[in-house]
Enzyme design. Structure first.
Site, PDB file in Angstrom:
ATOM      1  N   TYR A   6      -2.005  -0.413  10.208  1.00 19.04           N
ATOM      2  CA  TYR A   6      -2.224  -1.021   8.890  1.00 19.04           C
ATOM      3  C   TYR A   6      -0.951  -0.906   8.053  1.00 19.04           C
ATOM      4  O   TYR A   6      -0.468  -1.898   7.487  1.00 19.04           O
ATOM      5  CB  TYR A   6      -3.397  -0.316   8.185  1.00 19.04           C
ATOM      6  CG  TYR A   6      -3.507  -0.634   6.710  1.00 19.04           C
ATOM      7  CD1 TYR A   6      -3.977  -1.873   6.273  1.00 19.04           C
ATOM      8  CD2 TYR A   6      -3.136   0.307   5.744  1.00 19.04           C
ATOM      9  CE1 TYR A   6      -4.068  -2.165   4.915  1.00 19.04           C
ATOM     10  CE2 TYR A   6      -3.219   0.016   4.390  1.00 19.04           C
ATOM     11  CZ  TYR A   6      -3.696  -1.221   3.975  1.00 19.04           C
ATOM     12  OH  TYR A   6      -3.768  -1.512   2.625  1.00 19.04           O
ATOM     13  N   SER A  22       0.825  -1.215   0.000  1.00 19.99           N
ATOM     14  CA  SER A  22       0.000   0.000   0.000  1.00 19.99           C
ATOM     15  C   SER A  22       0.855   1.259   0.000  1.00 19.99           C
ATOM     16  O   SER A  22       1.954   1.286   0.578  1.00 19.99           O
ATOM     17  CB  SER A  22      -0.860  -0.030   1.267  1.00 19.99           C
ATOM     18  OG  SER A  22      -1.385   1.236   1.535  1.00 19.99           O
TER      19      SER A  22
END
Ligand code: NAD
Length: 319
Positions: A150, A126
């Site tokens: 995350y 990501s």
């Protein structure tokens, strides 16, 4: 080829599986229907795939070692590992669960890849790994400055992937996606939420002053990047990392204006302070992806939002 996709019932996984089946590959998909959003939505993502003889689905959790005894894990050529707890903000509430699914889950899958001598393993990373690094557009070797559990879980997974690539000769390709949108987009993500709320005359939570920037990337462009990573013969190192972004930023305020124009209605804005864990600005340098993956994102935000809208209207009755 026989391709395993984890997280196949999700937004990106189901879109990739459809493309690969269309190209004549055999796709084996795994998903545990985690409760981050509705199971019905994920089942609907799988609906067309389930009609295809070239698609096999297995419900299960990648963290469960027993899962890998299933016969679908035999004769896999390439793994595309997309399964994850995917939202940034909830990761501040349950960081341990994020670490378990995203990092430990990746180790379990790498163990399978080691046993089965899988040659190529593609991992969904990501843009959030760059976090608060102020020097965008970010290159793949820019400093990683994560600001959410995350993002940290994705860095951990990249890092263990690098180790397995070194130890066991598995080619590990990390793709850092930049805010993906388009038909089937996750309901928790801004574009989907904004369309839904404006259509339904509900207020949008508008964090900060509207001057946060995102490099939004259309799903078809991401799929082209994934196809490049799956089949490129120019990937000559065991660990490689690529940005899949659009290399164009738009502000939150501009995004809302664009959506208002498409719907033909003004948004009601609920002004809130910036959220912890959210980065202010994202932008991808895509020179490496262009060179090695022949990645060439083509979809302008106006066009991508139009096709999201078209899809949204097929799914929802608007009053
Ligand atoms: P998604 O939530 O729609 O899909 C992820 C799927 O993984 C879900 O269907 C979920 O049920 C499944 N899953 C979660 N934990 C699992 C587990 N332990 N075992 C088996 N299945 C599990 O998310 P998405 O937007 O399609 O994202 C796909 C991948 O891309 C994720 O790894 C995400 O972190 C990454 N990513 C997405 C974006 C984006 O903008 N959508 C941006 C950057 C990275």
């Amino acid at each position: 080829m026989n391709i395993l996709i984890t997280g196949v019932a999700g937004f990106i996984g189901s879109s990739l599986a459809e493309k690969l089946v269309e190209l004549g590959h055999s796709v084996f998909g795994v998903d545990n229907f985690d409760t981050f959003y509705k199971k019905e939505t994920k089942l609907s993502n799988l609906h067309n795939l389930m009609q295809s003889a070239n698609f096999t689905f297995l419900e299960g959790d990648i963290c469960n070692k027993e899962l890998y005894k299933n016969k679908i894990f035999k004769h896999i050529d390439i793994v595309v590992h997309l399964a994850a707890r995917a939202g940034v903000r909830p990761s501040l509430e349950i960081p341990d669960k994020y670490y378990e699914s995203n990092a430990i889950g990746t180790i379990e899958l790498l163990e399978f890849a080691k046993r089965e001598k899988i040659k190529r393993f593609i991992f969904a990373s990501s843009s959030s790994v760059y976090g608060k690094n102020p020097n965008s557009p970010w290159k793949e070797d820019s400093e990683l400055m994560p600001i959410s559990p995350y993002a940290a879980s994705k860095i951990s997974a990249e890092s263990i992937g690098k180790v397995y690539a070194h130890l066991y000769n598995i080619q590990f390709i990390a793709l850092r996606f930049f805010t993906v949108y388009g038909p089937k987009q996750r309901p928790d993500l801004a574009i989907h939420k904004f369309f839904h709320k404006i259509y339904n005359d509900q207020a949008i939570d508008f964090y900060g002053d509207g001057k946060t920037y995102r490099d939004y990337t259309y799903i078809d462009d991401i799929i082209h990047g994934l196809i490049g990573a799956l089949f490129s013969e120019e990937l000559n190192e065991n660990f490689m990392c690529f940005n899949l972004g659009n290399n164009k930023q738009i502000s939150l305020a501009e995004l809302v204006t664009n959506i208002e124009k498409i719907i033909g209605k003004k948004a009601i804005l609920n002004y809130l302070p910036e959220q912890q864990g959210d980065v202010r600005s994202t932008c991808a340098d895509i020179n490496n992806s262009a060179k090695y993956l022949k990645y060439n994102p083509k979809t302008a935000i106006e066009e991508g939002l139009q096709s999201f809208n078209k899809w949204y209207l097929t799914q929802n009755k608007i009053n």
